[in-house]
Design a protein around this motif. Structure first.
Motif, PDB file in Angstrom:
ATOM      1  N   ASN A 125       3.348  -5.336   4.675  1.00 60.09           N
ATOM      2  CA  ASN A 125       3.989  -4.104   5.135  1.00 60.09           C
ATOM      3  C   ASN A 125       4.948  -4.349   6.300  1.00 60.09           C
ATOM      4  O   ASN A 125       5.555  -3.407   6.813  1.00 60.09           O
ATOM      5  CB  ASN A 125       2.946  -3.049   5.524  1.00 60.09           C
ATOM      6  CG  ASN A 125       2.033  -3.508   6.654  1.00 60.09           C
ATOM      7  OD1 ASN A 125       2.230  -4.565   7.240  1.00 60.09           O
ATOM      8  ND2 ASN A 125       1.020  -2.704   6.950  1.00 60.09           N
ATOM      9  N   HIS A 166       1.981  -2.137  -5.562  1.00 60.47           N
ATOM     10  CA  HIS A 166       1.027  -2.491  -4.506  1.00 60.47           C
ATOM     11  C   HIS A 166      -0.077  -3.340  -5.131  1.00 60.47           C
ATOM     12  O   HIS A 166      -0.875  -2.835  -5.925  1.00 60.47           O
ATOM     13  CB  HIS A 166       0.437  -1.246  -3.858  1.00 60.47           C
ATOM     14  CG  HIS A 166       1.322  -0.633  -2.819  1.00 60.47           C
ATOM     15  ND1 HIS A 166       2.385   0.193  -3.144  1.00 60.47           N
ATOM     16  CD2 HIS A 166       1.322  -0.748  -1.464  1.00 60.47           C
ATOM     17  CE1 HIS A 166       2.986   0.569  -2.021  1.00 60.47           C
ATOM     18  NE2 HIS A 166       2.367   0.013  -0.998  1.00 60.47           N
ATOM     19  N   MET A 193      -4.593  -2.100  -2.190  1.00 58.57           N
ATOM     20  CA  MET A 193      -4.560  -0.705  -1.743  1.00 58.57           C
ATOM     21  C   MET A 193      -4.215  -0.634  -0.258  1.00 58.57           C
ATOM     22  O   MET A 193      -4.856  -1.286   0.565  1.00 58.57           O
ATOM     23  CB  MET A 193      -5.932  -0.067  -1.978  1.00 58.57           C
ATOM     24  CG  MET A 193      -6.053   1.360  -1.490  1.00 58.57           C
ATOM     25  SD  MET A 193      -7.778   1.925  -1.513  1.00 58.57           S
ATOM     26  CE  MET A 193      -8.465   0.990  -0.132  1.00 58.57           C
ATOM     27  N   PRO A 194      -3.216   0.176   0.142  1.00 60.09           N
ATOM     28  CA  PRO A 194      -2.953   0.392   1.570  1.00 60.09           C
ATOM     29  C   PRO A 194      -4.086   1.208   2.196  1.00 60.09           C
ATOM     30  O   PRO A 194      -4.945   1.746   1.496  1.00 60.09           O
ATOM     31  CB  PRO A 194      -1.645   1.196   1.580  1.00 60.09           C
ATOM     32  CG  PRO A 194      -1.068   1.029   0.213  1.00 60.09           C
ATOM     33  CD  PRO A 194      -2.237   0.857  -0.704  1.00 60.09           C
ATOM     34  N   TYR A 242       1.069   4.454   2.088  1.00 66.38           N
ATOM     35  CA  TYR A 242       1.347   4.229   0.667  1.00 66.38           C
ATOM     36  C   TYR A 242       2.600   4.978   0.223  1.00 66.38           C
ATOM     37  O   TYR A 242       3.474   4.419  -0.446  1.00 66.38           O
ATOM     38  CB  TYR A 242       0.157   4.661  -0.203  1.00 66.38           C
ATOM     39  CG  TYR A 242       0.482   4.541  -1.679  1.00 66.38           C
ATOM     40  CD1 TYR A 242       0.698   3.290  -2.250  1.00 66.38           C
ATOM     41  CD2 TYR A 242       0.633   5.664  -2.487  1.00 66.38           C
ATOM     42  CE1 TYR A 242       1.035   3.162  -3.581  1.00 66.38           C
ATOM     43  CE2 TYR A 242       0.974   5.536  -3.817  1.00 66.38           C
ATOM     44  CZ  TYR A 242       1.174   4.283  -4.363  1.00 66.38           C
ATOM     45  OH  TYR A 242       1.533   4.160  -5.675  1.00 66.38           O
ATOM     46  N   TYR A 243       2.712   6.251   0.627  1.00 70.14           N
ATOM     47  CA  TYR A 243       3.829   7.068   0.150  1.00 70.14           C
ATOM     48  C   TYR A 243       5.152   6.591   0.746  1.00 70.14           C
ATOM     49  O   TYR A 243       6.184   6.629   0.081  1.00 70.14           O
ATOM     50  CB  TYR A 243       3.596   8.538   0.496  1.00 70.14           C
ATOM     51  CG  TYR A 243       4.435   9.485  -0.334  1.00 70.14           C
ATOM     52  CD1 TYR A 243       4.497   9.362  -1.721  1.00 70.14           C
ATOM     53  CD2 TYR A 243       5.151  10.517   0.257  1.00 70.14           C
ATOM     54  CE1 TYR A 243       5.255  10.230  -2.490  1.00 70.14           C
ATOM     55  CE2 TYR A 243       5.908  11.401  -0.502  1.00 70.14           C
ATOM     56  CZ  TYR A 243       5.956  11.249  -1.877  1.00 70.14           C
ATOM     57  OH  TYR A 243       6.712  12.111  -2.639  1.00 70.14           O
ATOM     58  N   GLU A 299       5.826   3.423   1.610  1.00 65.66           N
ATOM     59  CA  GLU A 299       6.174   2.159   0.955  1.00 65.66           C
ATOM     60  C   GLU A 299       6.569   2.379  -0.500  1.00 65.66           C
ATOM     61  O   GLU A 299       7.579   1.837  -0.967  1.00 65.66           O
ATOM     62  CB  GLU A 299       4.988   1.194   1.060  1.00 65.66           C
ATOM     63  CG  GLU A 299       4.773   0.682   2.478  1.00 65.66           C
ATOM     64  CD  GLU A 299       3.405   0.060   2.722  1.00 65.66           C
ATOM     65  OE1 GLU A 299       3.083  -0.198   3.899  1.00 65.66           O
ATOM     66  OE2 GLU A 299       2.662  -0.149   1.731  1.00 65.66           O
ATOM     67  N   ALA A 300       5.797   3.196  -1.218  1.00 64.42           N
ATOM     68  CA  ALA A 300       6.140   3.489  -2.617  1.00 64.42           C
ATOM     69  C   ALA A 300       7.483   4.204  -2.700  1.00 64.42           C
ATOM     70  O   ALA A 300       8.262   4.003  -3.642  1.00 64.42           O
ATOM     71  CB  ALA A 300       5.046   4.352  -3.252  1.00 64.42           C
ATOM     72  N   CYS A 351       5.978   3.436  -9.399  1.00 61.42           N
ATOM     73  CA  CYS A 351       5.159   3.166  -8.215  1.00 61.42           C
ATOM     74  C   CYS A 351       3.749   2.875  -8.708  1.00 61.42           C
ATOM     75  O   CYS A 351       3.017   3.796  -9.084  1.00 61.42           O
ATOM     76  CB  CYS A 351       5.163   4.368  -7.269  1.00 61.42           C
ATOM     77  SG  CYS A 351       6.810   4.846  -6.720  1.00 61.42           S
ATOM     78  N   LEU A 360      -0.055   1.055  -8.316  1.00 62.67           N
ATOM     79  CA  LEU A 360      -1.070   0.537  -7.403  1.00 62.67           C
ATOM     80  C   LEU A 360      -2.138  -0.172  -8.219  1.00 62.67           C
ATOM     81  O   LEU A 360      -2.744   0.429  -9.106  1.00 62.67           O
ATOM     82  CB  LEU A 360      -1.679   1.682  -6.583  1.00 62.67           C
ATOM     83  CG  LEU A 360      -2.465   1.316  -5.308  1.00 62.67           C
ATOM     84  CD1 LEU A 360      -2.646   2.551  -4.434  1.00 62.67           C
ATOM     85  CD2 LEU A 360      -3.839   0.736  -5.619  1.00 62.67           C
ATOM     86  N   MET A 386      -7.497   7.754   0.738  1.00 62.56           N
ATOM     87  CA  MET A 386      -6.766   6.768  -0.052  1.00 62.56           C
ATOM     88  C   MET A 386      -7.631   6.268  -1.207  1.00 62.56           C
ATOM     89  O   MET A 386      -7.153   6.102  -2.332  1.00 62.56           O
ATOM     90  CB  MET A 386      -6.362   5.593   0.853  1.00 62.56           C
ATOM     91  CG  MET A 386      -5.453   4.568   0.195  1.00 62.56           C
ATOM     92  SD  MET A 386      -3.775   5.150  -0.103  1.00 62.56           S
ATOM     93  CE  MET A 386      -3.625   4.861  -1.870  1.00 62.56           C
ATOM     94  N   CYS A 427      -7.222   6.502  -5.537  1.00 61.90           N
ATOM     95  CA  CYS A 427      -7.413   5.420  -6.516  1.00 61.90           C
ATOM     96  C   CYS A 427      -8.395   5.803  -7.625  1.00 61.90           C
ATOM     97  O   CYS A 427      -8.381   5.199  -8.701  1.00 61.90           O
ATOM     98  CB  CYS A 427      -7.899   4.149  -5.818  1.00 61.90           C
ATOM     99  SG  CYS A 427      -6.691   3.468  -4.681  1.00 61.90           S
TER     100      CYS A 427
END
Length: 597
Positions: A287, A303, A306-307, A313-314, A316-317, A329, A331, A365, A369
């Motif tokens: 990151n 990814h 998992m962040p 996450y949002y 980076e995605a 996107c 994961l 988070m 998932c």
């Protein structure tokens, strides 16, 4: 004055209309009303201060967290015919002093600075004497300790604002602020909550997907091979994982680079530049890469781990699909990701209150998932937004895989964990189920258990993967630190009693994003030639979206070319003839081939 703003939008940036929320934010700023703008990545935050900067008499000061973003923005503005500069640690002392002196004389409409500059007294005194009409704060969530990327130097901004005799208008912009962070931004910058403009967090061009219970390396390689002509980012949680993936993908012949804080500054800069200039297709990174990267044609973000938070996450995605075209996107979730993120929290220097807040974010988070609801709706609700039941294009909305009843195998695994008194890890459980004649198994007398060898018809690799599936689906839990043991979850009791069945879906196949036409590829080459001559990334010349529109509409006159999204007067004069000649030549060849057929 908004009419003048529309004229500037078309003249300099080549767009006929503002995006949702842009006109509202710009109107407020032109009336000198301080504003917090919360817009998704790719939603056009930079235009919200660039347009007022062109219309205000003085200079606009842009506080931005990363050097790469400043250079990108200044290059893009120069390409559009707008005077702008940056002052940061990449310059010598004399270069910085010279640029600051020129800014004081009104040579630039926009000056980008790093927040750390606000801690230098001489620099502050010079800013006080400048005619600053607007202060734009990019990545404004960095000012809040509750934000996912808190930067202490951002806390110097309020004292800077207080020092101006004629207070400039303030624009605080971010893509990822929860209601709590938004309130914090407003309090710290003394902006009324009525001055918050939220355009919505939804990015309809992004296709979210979570891959569980599959071999991550196999899926990733398959996906990258199918999309090896599309630029994308692969995020991993550690430097070690980045290096491993980089080595593996390089050996497979992919055009891949790497980026993490353990590399030299020169290596990082080289990888970043090669990716931005389309010389590398894939960048594997921690990151440490990405904030402020303006590359508009990133077609996917994967990814590998998992962040820790939905915000991280949002953001980076969200680096995918900034040009508005369809982007993936993905994961790749593995249960050990949870242990890794908990380890990071435990090892941090945060106080107990912040650690508890981070654990809460991690739970949300993890929920992402595992959820079977629409993935985009899950994200939007996290940010406090009312969301529809389904977006119609995420992995969960489109999931039509058949379910297979694996209850009996699940009962075998769960029973084995129970009989091993929940004291052993995945490897030992696998060996007992497979009936391995391992020295440890024999010395601990685990071969005497009734579950010993009850899955010997399967390979240890398959049993291991099935245990991962049960863990990912929360029938099993990993407990402990470096060497975790397996334990039954509350959910597994009903399975062992035969009150609940366990179903496993088939594997998700990697898919190709899109197939571009031949003319698009021709135009990409023309764009690349210009980019190399001007020493700028190709997307600064034109976005992929602009090229696709050219290949569909085939502009042949100046008027036609100006109708293409992203084409302003400056770009028409600089590039129009070359692109229209390339289009005409391609169509002529295509027509001859058609006649011959």
């Amino acid at each position: 004055m908004i009419d003048t703003a529309h004229q500037a939008l078309k003249k300099y940036f080549g767009y006929d209309q503002f995006r949702k929320g842009q006109d509202q934010i710009i109107s407020r700023l032109l009336e000198h009303k301080d504003t917090v703008g919360i817009m998704p990545t790719g939603g056009g935050k930079s235009l919200c201060y660039q347009i007022p900067a062109l219309l205000f008499p003085g200079v606009t000061l842009v506080i931005s967290p990363l050097i790469s973003l400043m250079k990108d923005q200044v290059d893009a503005l120069a390409n559009a015919g707008i005077a702008a500069t940056y002052i940061n640690s990449s310059l010598t002392f004399e270069e910085g002093k010279e640029r600051l002196a020129s800014a004081s004389k009104g040579a630039y409409k926009l000056v980008y600075i790093a927040p750390e500059r606000l801690e230098v007294p001489d620099f502050i005194r010079t800013l006080e004497r400048m005619n600053v009409s607007l202060v734009a704060i990019d990545e404004a969530h960095c000012i809040s300790q509750w934000g996912h990327d808190f930067r202490p130097s951002y806390r110097a901004i309020p004292s800077l604002l207080a020092r101006f005799t004629d207070k400039p208008a303030v624009a605080a912009l971010t893509a990822t602020a929860t209601p709590k962070v938004t309130m914090d931004i407003c309090q710290l910058l003394d902006i009324d909550m009525q001055g918050v403009v939220v355009t919505g967090f939804a990015r309809d061009n992004l296709h979210f997907q979570v891959i569980r219970d599959q071999d991550e390396d196999t899926f990733l390689l398959d996906y990258l091979k199918k999309n090896q002509d599309q630029p994308g980012i692969v995020y991993a949680a550690t430097r070690k994982e980045v290096d491993r993936l980089y080595d593996r993908l390089s050996r497979k012949g992919l055009a891949v680079g790497r980026y993490h804080a353990g590399l030299s500054e020169q290596e990082r800069a080289s990888s970043q530049e090669a990716f931005l200039y389309d010389d590398l297709t894939v960048l594997v990174a921690t990151n440490a890469f990405g904030m402020g990267i303006n590359k508009s044609n990133v077609r996917f973000v994967v990814h590998y781990n998992m962040p820790r938070t939905i915000e991280a996450y949002y953001q980076e995605a969200g680096r995918a699909g900034r040009d508005g075209d369809r982007s993936d996107c993905i994961l790749l979730f593995s249960p050990q990701d949870i242990r890794l993120q908990k380890f990071f929290i435990d090892q941090s220097e945060m106080d107990d209150g912040l650690k508890q807040a981070e654990y809460h974010k991690l739970d949300q988070m993890i929920g992402y998932c595992h959820t079977e609801m629409c993935l985009q709706s899950y994200i939007l609700r996290y940010f406090g937004e009312n969301a529809p039941e389904g977006c119609g294009h995420c992995g969960n909305c489109l999931d039509t895989r058949d379910k297979m009843d694996v209850t009996i195998d699940a009962q075998k695994v769960l029973s084995c964990v129970k009989r091993m008194r929940e004291r052993y890890g995945k490897t030992m459980v696998t060996k007992v189920l497979a009936g391995a004649a391992d020295q440890k198994i024999l010395s601990f007398h685990l071969n005497r258990l009734p579950t010993y060898g009850i899955m010997k018809a399967q390979t240890q690799k398959n049993i291991n993967a099935f245990i991962d599936f049960l863990t990912a689906e929360q029938y099993l839990e990993q407990q402990g630190g470096a060497y975790p043991t397996l334990a039954l979850s509350a959910r597994s009791v009903a399975v062992l009693k035969g009150e609940e069945k366990v179903f496993k879906k088939g594997r998700i196949q990697a898919e190709r994003l899109s197939v571009d036409d031949a003319l698009f590829e021709v135009l990409k080459k023309v764009r690349k030639d210009f980019a190399q001559k001007e020493f700028v990334p190709p997307y600064i010349i034109f976005s992929d979206q602009s090229l696709r529109e050219m290949s569909a509409r085939l502009p042949a006159t100046d008027r036609d070319f100006l109708m293409i999204k992203g084409v302003g007067q400056q770009k028409l004069e600089k590039y129009g003839r070359s692109f229209m000649e390339a289009i005409a030549a391609h169509e002529e060849v295509h027509a001859k081939q058609t006649d011959q057929v």
